[in-house]
Structure formats: structure tokens, C-alpha cells
Design a protein around this motif. Sequence first.
Motif, short mmCIF file in Angstrom:
data_model
loop_
_atom_site.label_atom_id
_atom_site.label_comp_id
_atom_site.label_asym_id
_atom_site.label_seq_id
_atom_site.Cartn_x
_atom_site.Cartn_y
_atom_site.Cartn_z
N MET A 1 -20.33 -10.85 -10.60
CA MET A 1 -19.14 -10.58 -9.62
C MET A 1 -19.22 -9.21 -8.78
O MET A 1 -19.45 -8.29 -9.58
CB MET A 1 -17.70 -10.69 -10.51
N SER A 2 -18.93 -9.18 -7.62
CA SER A 2 -18.65 -7.97 -6.93
C SER A 2 -17.69 -6.99 -7.26
O SER A 2 -16.27 -7.50 -7.52
CB SER A 2 -18.62 -8.17 -5.49
N LEU A 3 -17.82 -5.60 -7.44
CA LEU A 3 -16.86 -4.76 -8.04
C LEU A 3 -16.34 -4.07 -6.87
O LEU A 3 -15.56 -2.84 -6.81
CB LEU A 3 -17.25 -3.93 -8.68
N ASP A 4 -16.59 -4.61 -5.34
CA ASP A 4 -16.14 -3.73 -4.14
C ASP A 4 -14.60 -3.48 -4.25
O ASP A 4 -13.99 -2.45 -3.56
CB ASP A 4 -16.58 -4.50 -2.97
N TRP A 5 -13.73 -4.62 -4.63
CA TRP A 5 -12.41 -4.25 -4.81
C TRP A 5 -11.85 -3.04 -5.53
O TRP A 5 -10.95 -2.36 -5.22
CB TRP A 5 -11.71 -5.84 -5.09
N ILE A 6 -12.60 -2.79 -6.86
CA ILE A 6 -12.10 -1.72 -7.53
C ILE A 6 -12.55 -0.50 -6.69
O ILE A 6 -11.80 0.71 -6.59
CB ILE A 6 -13.01 -1.80 -8.70
N TYR A 7 -14.03 -0.31 -6.01
CA TYR A 7 -14.32 0.80 -5.21
C TYR A 7 -13.15 1.03 -4.09
O TYR A 7 -12.87 2.21 -3.69
CB TYR A 7 -15.65 0.78 -4.62
N TYR A 8 -12.80 -0.07 -3.49
CA TYR A 8 -11.69 0.21 -2.32
C TYR A 8 -10.25 0.54 -2.95
O TYR A 8 -9.63 1.61 -2.26
CB TYR A 8 -11.39 -1.16 -1.67
N ALA A 9 -9.88 0.10 -4.03
CA ALA A 9 -8.58 0.47 -4.74
C ALA A 9 -8.72 1.99 -4.94
O ALA A 9 -7.84 2.68 -4.77
CB ALA A 9 -8.34 -0.13 -6.01
N ILE A 10 -9.84 2.41 -5.70
CA ILE A 10 -9.92 3.80 -6.06
C ILE A 10 -9.80 4.88 -4.88
O ILE A 10 -9.46 5.77 -5.03
CB ILE A 10 -11.14 3.92 -7.14
N SER A 11 -10.69 4.27 -3.90
CA SER A 11 -10.88 5.22 -2.73
C SER A 11 -9.53 5.12 -1.98
O SER A 11 -9.23 6.27 -1.68
CB SER A 11 -11.93 4.52 -1.79
N TRP A 12 -8.89 4.14 -1.87
CA TRP A 12 -7.39 4.17 -1.42
C TRP A 12 -6.38 5.10 -1.93
O TRP A 12 -5.73 5.97 -1.32
CB TRP A 12 -6.83 2.82 -1.25
N ILE A 13 -6.35 4.99 -3.26
CA ILE A 13 -5.47 6.03 -3.93
C ILE A 13 -5.96 7.37 -3.83
O ILE A 13 -5.16 8.40 -3.76
CB ILE A 13 -5.59 5.71 -5.62
N LEU A 14 -7.14 7.49 -4.00
CA LEU A 14 -7.78 8.99 -3.88
C LEU A 14 -7.50 9.68 -2.60
O LEU A 14 -7.11 10.86 -2.25
CB LEU A 14 -9.18 8.86 -4.17
N LEU A 15 -7.86 8.84 -1.30
CA LEU A 15 -7.61 9.30 0.17
C LEU A 15 -6.10 9.53 0.21
O LEU A 15 -5.67 10.34 1.12
CB LEU A 15 -8.19 8.21 1.01
N ARG A 16 -5.23 8.75 -0.29
CA ARG A 16 -3.80 8.99 -0.07
C ARG A 16 -3.34 10.25 -0.56
O ARG A 16 -2.64 11.10 -0.07
CB ARG A 16 -3.12 7.82 -0.64
N TRP A 17 -3.79 10.53 -1.88
CA TRP A 17 -3.43 11.79 -2.69
C TRP A 17 -4.01 12.80 -1.77
O TRP A 17 -3.26 14.16 -1.30
CB TRP A 17 -3.70 11.84 -3.89
N HIS A 18 -5.20 12.93 -1.27
CA HIS A 18 -5.68 14.04 -0.57
C HIS A 18 -5.25 14.29 0.69
O HIS A 18 -4.74 15.39 1.14
CB HIS A 18 -7.12 13.69 -0.32
N ALA A 19 -4.51 13.14 1.21
CA ALA A 19 -3.96 13.27 2.79
C ALA A 19 -2.54 14.04 2.39
O ALA A 19 -2.17 14.69 3.34
CB ALA A 19 -3.85 11.98 3.35
N LEU A 20 -2.03 13.58 1.26
CA LEU A 20 -0.70 14.25 0.84
C LEU A 20 -0.74 15.82 0.76
O LEU A 20 0.05 16.61 1.13
CB LEU A 20 -0.06 13.34 -0.37
N TRP A 21 -1.66 16.32 -0.04
CA TRP A 21 -1.79 17.62 -0.41
C TRP A 21 -2.44 18.25 0.94
O TRP A 21 -2.15 19.46 1.24
CB TRP A 21 -3.00 17.74 -1.40
N ASP A 22 -3.05 17.56 1.71
CA ASP A 22 -3.28 18.30 3.09
C ASP A 22 -2.09 18.34 4.00
O ASP A 22 -2.07 19.63 4.83
CB ASP A 22 -4.52 17.43 3.69
N ALA A 23 -1.22 17.44 3.80
CA ALA A 23 -0.14 17.59 4.64
C ALA A 23 0.93 18.36 4.10
O ALA A 23 1.75 19.18 5.00
CB ALA A 23 0.64 16.05 4.70
#
Length: 344
Positions: A1-23
Motif C-alpha cells: 500500500m502506498s504511503l504517499d497520502w501520509i507524506y502529503y499530509a505531513i508535508s501540508w501541516i509542516l508547510l502551513r506552520w512554516h508559512a505562519l511563522w514566516d508571515a
Amino acid sequence: MSLDWIYYAISWILLRWHALWDAIGIPEYRVLGTNWSWVLAIVFLVVTVRVILFPVFVKQIKSQRAMQALQPKVKELQDKHKGDRETLQKEMMELYRTEKANPLMGCLPMFLQIPVFLGLFHVLRRLNPDLPEKYKTLYGWSVEQFNSAANSALFSAPLPSKFGSSAEELAALDANSVTVKIVAGILVLVMMTTTYLTSRQMILKTGWAEDPQQKMIQRLMLYGIPLSLLVSGGLFPIGVIIYWVTNNLFTLAQQQWVLRKFPPAPMAGSRGPGPRPAGGSGAAKGGSAKSPVQPARTGGLFGRGKASAEPESPVVDTKALAPKPGAKPTNPKKGARPANKPQG
């Protein structure tokens, strides 16, 4: 079973928090050798996951309490159906169903966090500045975000680096081997310590299990897992260790709050704090205090209480037995004077 959905979910949360701290103005460049926007993004990835799993965590605590309260009944079933494993399993499943206790609930929060850990491990491990651009945009990343994360560091040690990084990996990250080993080594020790403390905190509050198998699991969680991290921790990227340490600290605070709000019930056969009434239960009910003196027990959480070699002797108050000043001495060997006979 592909774990891409986990990698997408983790990346999305990580990038949203990074964008917030940058903002809000957290600098993108290094301060004290650290890119705080990326470090905080990992820290708040933990917060996001733990908030989502908080209801499951509360159910875990309640399930552990229910299993603890059922230990006397489990012991009775084990004694009753000794040698008949099939009947024992049926009776125990019926007991769990009746009492609404789930033995698997105690491990559920940990199992649910394993995909998050593996997803973050995969995402951080592939942060290599020399990676072709077509691979940098996987899982929703932009090339700029990928390069920024790949060059981020904690005290000059790149987040994708690890204690066991090869010379080629360190050269690709433009990292100093000594700096990486010092930062990663300290983090691994902190990870081991906080992992031990999370298990110890729960055992201190709930006590050791009566069932030998469950007690073995408790000892494995308390000592085995922290020791295993001494070896496996060298394979974790620094960013993953930051996640693990933050998760442990969050667990310590969360367990403390839950244990205060839902204090553990006293174990069967144990007595609460405070002095034991003299003479045991008989004295408490108004009976005579002739029950034998209980031997003192020593020991603590990690050792069995051991009875003292001899029971305590009753203390005799010699002053109370001494004659009072001015009292007429008595002869205990002399009998009482007979009463005068009535005269006829």
C-alpha cells in the motif's frame, strides 16, 4: 500500500506552520545557528497531531484504569480455568465486553503516531540540496521551500543530518561532522531520558500490573525502549529527534493533567496514605487490640516490600507500673482477708 497520502499530509501541516511563522516575522535566516521557522514548524506539527489524538489519549487512560480494576477478576479466571486456554480466553473476552474494557486501547495512541513518525522521517531524509528539481516538488513542496528546509539547521547542525551521517551526506549538506555529532548526541540523550520519564510517570501513578505478562511489558516500556534508542537514535535525522523530544514533553504534560483530572483508583488490597489504626480492623471496630503486630515492610515502586525479620515488641511503660509515692506497699503473695462473719 502506498504511503504517499501520509507524506502529503505531513508535508501540508509542516508547510502551513512554516508559512505562519514566516508571515508573523520569524526570520528565515539563522539566529544562533538555527532556522527557528523550521524548528517551530516541527514542534507545532507535534502539537497538531497531539490535539487531534487527545480524545484517544483520554480513552487510553480510562482503558488502563479499567484493565487495572479487573486484575482480581482476571486472576480468579486464570485460577479457575488453569490448563484450559480456550475457555479462559472466552471468559476473559466476555469479562472485557461486560466491563467495557479494551486491552488494545492502551497501545492505540502510540500506533496512531507511528505513521506520522514514519512520514516525517521520510520527508526529512530526502531533503538533499543536490536532489534533482523534479523530485523536490513532490508532496506539495515548491523548489524554494525544499531548498530552504534542506539548508535549515539547529545550532549549525542541519535538520536532515544525523549522528551516523556519512562524509558524503555531510558534504552535500555543507555540515561540520563534529558539530552534527555533538548536537545529535545531546538530542539522542534527551530523547532517551524523556522517553524513560513518560513511562515512569505512568507507572508511578498507576502502579505495577499484577499480571506477569503485563508487568513484563511495563518493564520493556520503561527500560527497553529508551536503551534501544541509544542505537537507533543515531539513524534519525535531527529534525525527527526534535519531533520525538517535543512529543515526549507534550506527553509528560498531558499525562500529568489527565492523571490529576482522572486520579487512579486505589488497588485492591492496598491501603491509602496515613497511619494504620492500632490493632488492625478489630481495633477500628471497637474490639480488643490483640491482633498480632504486623511486620514493617520496606521497599518502593521498583522493589517488592520485604518484611522485617522480627515483629516489633510492645513497649512497656515502666513508670506506669511503679508504685506512687506514699502508697502502702502490697504483698501480692498474700491472699485477701476473709470477710467478718456475722455474730449470732
